[in-house]
Design an enzyme around this catalytic site. Structure first.
Site, short mmCIF file in Angstrom:
data_model
loop_
_atom_site.label_atom_id
_atom_site.label_comp_id
_atom_site.label_asym_id
_atom_site.label_seq_id
_atom_site.Cartn_x
_atom_site.Cartn_y
_atom_site.Cartn_z
N THR A 59 0.82 -1.22 0.00
CA THR A 59 0.00 0.00 0.00
C THR A 59 0.85 1.26 0.00
O THR A 59 0.45 2.27 -0.57
CB THR A 59 -0.92 0.01 1.23
OG1 THR A 59 -0.11 -0.16 2.41
CG2 THR A 59 -1.93 -1.12 1.16
N ASN B 111 -9.52 -10.64 8.73
CA ASN B 111 -9.35 -10.50 10.17
C ASN B 111 -9.99 -11.64 10.94
O ASN B 111 -9.48 -12.06 11.99
CB ASN B 111 -9.93 -9.16 10.63
CG ASN B 111 -9.12 -7.98 10.13
OD1 ASN B 111 -7.94 -8.10 9.85
ND2 ASN B 111 -9.77 -6.83 9.99
N GLU C 104 4.95 -21.96 26.78
CA GLU C 104 5.65 -23.07 26.13
C GLU C 104 5.90 -22.83 24.65
O GLU C 104 6.75 -23.48 24.05
CB GLU C 104 4.86 -24.37 26.33
CG GLU C 104 4.91 -24.89 27.76
CD GLU C 104 4.21 -26.22 27.89
OE1 GLU C 104 4.35 -27.06 26.98
OE2 GLU C 104 3.54 -26.43 28.90
#
Length: 342
Positions: free
Chosen positions: A175, A224, A250
Site C-alpha cells: 500500500t 481479520n 511453552e
C-alpha cells in the site's frame, strides 16, 4: 488462571482486535454489553482475557492508534459497551506510514498515557502471564509506536512473556512505498524485545479467501476473522483447561531454537467454504497433512525450499490422542516434513 493483556496497535492491530474480541465473546458466552450467558457455568475460563466488573465482564486490553478513525468505529459499534472507555487511546495525528513519526515524535506524546493504562491493567491482575501485541510491520504506528512500547514493556515487565501477532508485508501487495523501511526497523527492535512473533501476510490471506473459501470479493473483515481463528487456537490452552494442551509460555520454549530466531510461520486447517464443509474429509490425518500444504499457509513462502527447526500442532475439538500419535508417526515414516539435521 494466569491473566493475559492484549495490546492492539495501529489500524491493522485494532481491526484484528475487533474480530478477536467478537470471537472470544462467542466462545465464552459473553454478550456485546459484557453480560454473561446463563448457559456458561465456567467463569474461571473467562478470567484470562476478561475481568469482572460488577455483573459484567470487560476485556483486559488496550486499543491504541495515533489517529481516531478506526477507534471511533469501535466507540460507536455494537460492542462499544464491552470496552472500558479509558482503554481506547487515540491521538490527534497519524504517523503517515512513517516509522520515525511513530517512534520519535507523535508516538512519544501518548506513550505515557498508554503506560499508565497498562500499569492499571497489571495492578488488577492476580498473576499476570504476559502480553500479546497485535500490529502490522508496514504501518507507521504499527512499526514505530510498537517498537517504542516494546522497549518500555521490556524495561517495566522484563520477566513477563511478550508475544506478537503481526502482519508482514506481502511480496506483491503493497500500500505504501515506506513498508520495507518500516519493516526492517521494526524487526530490529522485535529481535531484542519480543519473545515470539507469529507472522501472516495479506497476500496469502487473500489467496485463501478466493481459492479455499470461494469468496470472489473478499474484504478485510474476512481476513481479520481468519486471523482471529488462529489467535483463538494459539491462546486456547491459556483460556480453557480441558485436555493436554501447551501453555502460553511453552510456545517460546518449544518454537524458538535461538532467542533471535523467533518468527514462526502460521498454518491452519481445514479451510473450506460453507458449501463444501459437509463433503470434505476432516479426519485427523487429512487435516494434519493439509497443514503442511502451501495453500494453507498464511504467509507466502515455499516450504519445500527450506527446513523446519521446530513445529507445534494444536488440535482442537474431539480428537483422539491415539489418532494424533498415529498421524505424527505416519508423517515421520513418509518423510513429508524436512527437519534440520540436528
Amino acid at each position: 488462571m494466569n491473566e493475559i493483556i492484549c495490546l492492539h496497535i495501529g489500524q491493522a492491530g485494532c481491526q484484528i482486535g475487533h474480530a478477536c474480541w467478537e470471537l472470544f465473546c462467542l466462545e465464552h458466552g459473553i454478550q456485546p454489553d459484557g453480560s454473561l450467558c446463563s448457559s456458561n457455568d465456567d467463569n474461571q475460563s473467562l478470567l484470562t482475557f476478561f475481568e469482572p466488573v460488577g455483573y459484567a465482564y470487560t476485556p483486559r486490553m488496550l486499543y491504541i492508534d495515533l489517529e481516531s478513525t478506526v477507534l471511533d468505529e469501535v466507540r460507536s459499534g455494537s460492542y462499544r459497551q464491552l470496552f472500558h472507555p479509558d482503554r481506547i487511546i487515540s491521538g490527534k495525528e497519524d504517523a503517515a506510514s512513517n516509522y520515525a513519526r511513530g517512534y520519535f515524535t507523535i508516538g512519544r506524546e501518548i506513550v505515557d498515557r498508554v503506560q499508565e493504562q497498562i500499569r492499571r491493567l497489571v495492578n488488577r491482575c492476580h498473576s499476570l502471564q504476559g502480553f500479546v501485541v497485535f500490529h502490522s510491520f508496514g504501518g507507521g504506528t504499527g512499526s514505530g509506536f510498537t517498537s517504542l512500547l516494546m522497549e518500555h514493556l521490556h524495561n517495566d515487565y522484563g520477566k513477563k512473556t511478550r508475544l506478537e501477532f503481526a502482519i508482514f508485508p506481502s511480496p506483491k501487495l503493497s500500500t505504501v512505498i515506506t513498508e520495507p523501511y518500516n519493516t526492517v526497523l521494526n524487526t530490529h527492535t522485535g529481535l531484542e524485545y519480543a519473545d515470539c512473533v507469529f507472522i501472516v501476510d495479506n497476500e496469502a490471506l487473500w489467496d485463501i479467501c478466493t481459492r479455499s473459501l470461494n469468496l470472489s470479493r473478499g474484504n478485510f473483515v474476512n481476513i481479520n476473522r481468519l486471523i482471529a481463528q488462529v489467535i483463538s487456537n494459539i491462546t486456547v490452552s491459556s483460556r480453557f483447561k480441558d485436555g493436554t494442551t501447551a501453555d502460553f509460555i511453552e510456545f517460546q520454549t518449544n518454537l524458538v531454537p535461538f532467542p533471535r530466531i523467533h518468527f514462526p510461520l502460521v498454518s491452519y486447517a481445514p479451510l473450506c467454504s460453507a458449501e463444501k464443509a459437509y463433503h470434505e474429509r476432516n479426519d485427523t490425518q487429512s487435516i494434519t497433512e493439509d497443514l503442511f500444504h502451501r495453500n494453507n499457509q498464511m504467509i507466502k513462502v515455499e516450504p519445500s525450499q527450506g527446513k523446519y527447526m521446530s513445529i507445534t500442532i494444536i488440535y482442537r475439538g474431539a480428537v483422539s490422542p491415539i489418532d494424533i500419535n498415529n498421524t505424527i508417526n505416519k508423517l515421520k515414516r513418509d518423510r513429508r516434513i524436512s527437519f534440520v539435521d540436528w
